[in-house]
Design a protein around this motif. Structure first.
Motif, PDB file in Angstrom:
ATOM      1  N   MET A   1       0.839  -1.163   0.000  1.00 50.37           N
ATOM      2  CA  MET A   1       0.000   0.000   0.000  1.00 50.37           C
ATOM      3  C   MET A   1       0.890   1.234   0.000  1.00 50.37           C
ATOM      4  N   SER A   2       0.698   2.161  -0.911  1.00 50.24           N
ATOM      5  CA  SER A   2       1.532   3.347  -1.054  1.00 50.24           C
ATOM      6  C   SER A   2       0.861   4.559  -0.433  1.00 50.24           C
ATOM      7  N   PHE A   3       1.570   5.223   0.471  1.00 58.06           N
ATOM      8  CA  PHE A   3       1.045   6.441   1.061  1.00 58.06           C
ATOM      9  C   PHE A   3       1.846   7.641   0.605  1.00 58.06           C
ATOM     10  N   ASN A   4       2.749   7.466  -0.339  1.00 54.78           N
ATOM     11  CA  ASN A   4       3.518   8.534  -0.948  1.00 54.78           C
ATOM     12  C   ASN A   4       4.324   9.333   0.066  1.00 54.78           C
ATOM     13  N   PHE A   5       4.902   8.687   1.040  1.00 55.92           N
ATOM     14  CA  PHE A   5       5.858   9.339   1.908  1.00 55.92           C
ATOM     15  C   PHE A   5       7.095   8.472   1.949  1.00 55.92           C
ATOM     16  N   ILE A   6       8.177   9.041   2.414  1.00 54.77           N
ATOM     17  CA  ILE A   6       9.459   8.347   2.398  1.00 54.77           C
ATOM     18  C   ILE A   6       9.450   7.269   3.473  1.00 54.77           C
ATOM     19  N   PRO A   7       9.634   6.004   3.079  1.00 53.95           N
ATOM     20  CA  PRO A   7       9.651   4.939   4.085  1.00 53.95           C
ATOM     21  C   PRO A   7      10.938   4.989   4.900  1.00 53.95           C
ATOM     22  N   PRO A   8      10.891   4.565   6.132  1.00 54.86           N
ATOM     23  CA  PRO A   8      12.107   4.529   6.940  1.00 54.86           C
ATOM     24  C   PRO A   8      13.058   3.465   6.404  1.00 54.86           C
ATOM     25  N   ALA A   9      14.326   3.641   6.703  1.00 53.49           N
ATOM     26  CA  ALA A   9      15.319   2.659   6.274  1.00 53.49           C
ATOM     27  C   ALA A   9      15.036   1.325   6.948  1.00 53.49           C
ATOM     28  N   ALA A  10      15.180   0.260   6.194  1.00 54.22           N
ATOM     29  CA  ALA A  10      14.901  -1.078   6.732  1.00 54.22           C
ATOM     30  C   ALA A  10      16.145  -1.595   7.446  1.00 54.22           C
ATOM     31  N   GLU A  11      16.301  -1.188   8.699  1.00 53.90           N
ATOM     32  CA  GLU A  11      17.455  -1.623   9.478  1.00 53.90           C
ATOM     33  C   GLU A  11      17.185  -2.933  10.194  1.00 53.90           C
ATOM     34  N   ASN A  12      15.934  -3.155  10.559  1.00 53.99           N
ATOM     35  CA  ASN A  12      15.583  -4.319  11.346  1.00 53.99           C
ATOM     36  C   ASN A  12      14.482  -5.074  10.617  1.00 53.99           C
ATOM     37  N   THR A  13      14.685  -6.351  10.381  1.00 52.39           N
ATOM     38  CA  THR A  13      13.689  -7.128   9.651  1.00 52.39           C
ATOM     39  C   THR A  13      12.647  -7.755  10.566  1.00 52.39           C
ATOM     40  N   GLU A  14      12.794  -7.536  11.899  1.00 53.63           N
ATOM     41  CA  GLU A  14      11.800  -8.063  12.826  1.00 53.63           C
ATOM     42  C   GLU A  14      10.483  -7.323  12.648  1.00 53.63           C
ATOM     43  N   LYS A  15       9.410  -8.006  12.985  1.00 51.83           N
ATOM     44  CA  LYS A  15       8.093  -7.393  12.913  1.00 51.83           C
ATOM     45  C   LYS A  15       7.977  -6.327  13.993  1.00 51.83           C
ATOM     46  N   GLN A  16       7.661  -5.079  13.573  1.00 59.44           N
ATOM     47  CA  GLN A  16       7.562  -3.987  14.518  1.00 59.44           C
ATOM     48  C   GLN A  16       6.120  -3.822  14.979  1.00 59.44           C
ATOM     49  N   HIS A  67      -4.047   7.933 -10.551  1.00 59.10           N
ATOM     50  CA  HIS A  67      -2.653   7.574 -10.814  1.00 59.10           C
ATOM     51  C   HIS A  67      -2.388   6.131 -10.388  1.00 59.10           C
ATOM     52  N   ARG A  68      -1.928   5.337 -11.285  1.00 55.02           N
ATOM     53  CA  ARG A  68      -1.669   3.922 -10.980  1.00 55.02           C
ATOM     54  C   ARG A  68      -0.502   3.718 -10.029  1.00 55.02           C
ATOM     55  N   ALA A  69       0.328   4.732  -9.886  1.00 51.95           N
ATOM     56  CA  ALA A  69       1.484   4.609  -8.989  1.00 51.95           C
ATOM     57  C   ALA A  69       1.067   4.558  -7.528  1.00 51.95           C
ATOM     58  N   TYR A  70      -0.136   5.043  -7.226  1.00 55.27           N
ATOM     59  CA  TYR A  70      -0.616   5.084  -5.853  1.00 55.27           C
ATOM     60  C   TYR A  70      -1.678   4.025  -5.633  1.00 55.27           C
ATOM     61  N   SER A  71      -1.798   3.599  -4.375  1.00 57.62           N
ATOM     62  CA  SER A  71      -2.852   2.648  -4.042  1.00 57.62           C
ATOM     63  C   SER A  71      -4.203   3.348  -4.120  1.00 57.62           C
ATOM     64  N   ASN A  72      -5.273   2.587  -4.129  1.00 57.77           N
ATOM     65  CA  ASN A  72      -6.620   3.165  -4.170  1.00 57.77           C
ATOM     66  C   ASN A  72      -6.972   3.881  -2.869  1.00 57.77           C
ATOM     67  N   ASP A  73      -6.164   3.710  -1.841  1.00 52.89           N
ATOM     68  CA  ASP A  73      -6.403   4.398  -0.576  1.00 52.89           C
ATOM     69  C   ASP A  73      -5.817   5.807  -0.572  1.00 52.89           C
ATOM     70  N   TYR A  74      -4.969   6.137  -1.538  1.00 52.50           N
ATOM     71  CA  TYR A  74      -4.286   7.428  -1.557  1.00 52.50           C
ATOM     72  C   TYR A  74      -5.012   8.398  -2.482  1.00 52.50           C
ATOM     73  N   GLY A  75      -5.210   9.612  -2.019  1.00 53.80           N
ATOM     74  CA  GLY A  75      -5.835  10.649  -2.826  1.00 53.80           C
ATOM     75  C   GLY A  75      -7.180  11.044  -2.255  1.00 53.80           C
TER      76      GLY A  75
END
Length: 145
Positions: A1-16, A67-75
């Motif tokens: 799901m795309s919310f068009n903001f910068i995702p945090p760096a994936a430092e930890n692969t554990e479920k947060q 815009h197809r680049a965004y999920s249907n939840d965005y906009g």
């Protein structure tokens, strides 16, 4: 799901269990131009980032499903109200609903309330409070009907 903001760096692969800090490229909130510090673009975080995200998601150019680049939840679907002859009460009710639907798709936003509307001619200004995981702030947006 795309919310068009910068995702945090994936430092930890554990479920947060809690949301990571949200970041956005810094922008002038009036003109939406990217801001530069020492010759480079920079990011802002938390509520400053959410304010920028809100401006982008409520922009009339960010119509949902366009815009197809965004999920249907965005906009938003606010442009459906343009050009229609609606009573003020219906216009305000629908505008409130479209704003809430657009904003509540973001997991960092817990609530949107205390709406006030000011209509002058074809301009409608909506002011509301946004409750986020980082605190509350007031926001306003103006549309030309």
């Amino acid at each position: 799901m795309s919310f068009n903001f910068i995702p945090p760096a994936a430092e930890n692969t554990e479920k947060q269990t809690e949301l990571p800090v949200i970041y956005e490229l810094a922008r002038n909130l009036e003109t939406m131009e990217l801001l530069v510090k020492n010759g480079d673009f920079y990011t802002v975080s938390k509520n400053d980032a959410i304010k920028i995200w809100i401006l982008k998601v409520l922009n009339v150019e960010t119509a949902r499903y366009r815009h197809r680049a965004y999920s249907n939840d965005y906009g938003n679907e606010i442009t459906k109200l343009f050009g229609r002859s609606l009573k003020n009460s219906l216009l305000k009710s629908e505008l409130k609903r479209y704003i809430e639907e657009a904003l509540l798709s973001n997991p960092y936003i817990k609530g949107v309330n205390d709406f006030t509307f000011d209509k002058k001619g074809s301009l409608v200004n909506a002011t509301f409070n946004v409750s986020t995981v980082y605190g509350d702030f007031e926001h306003s947006v103006t549309y030309k009907n």
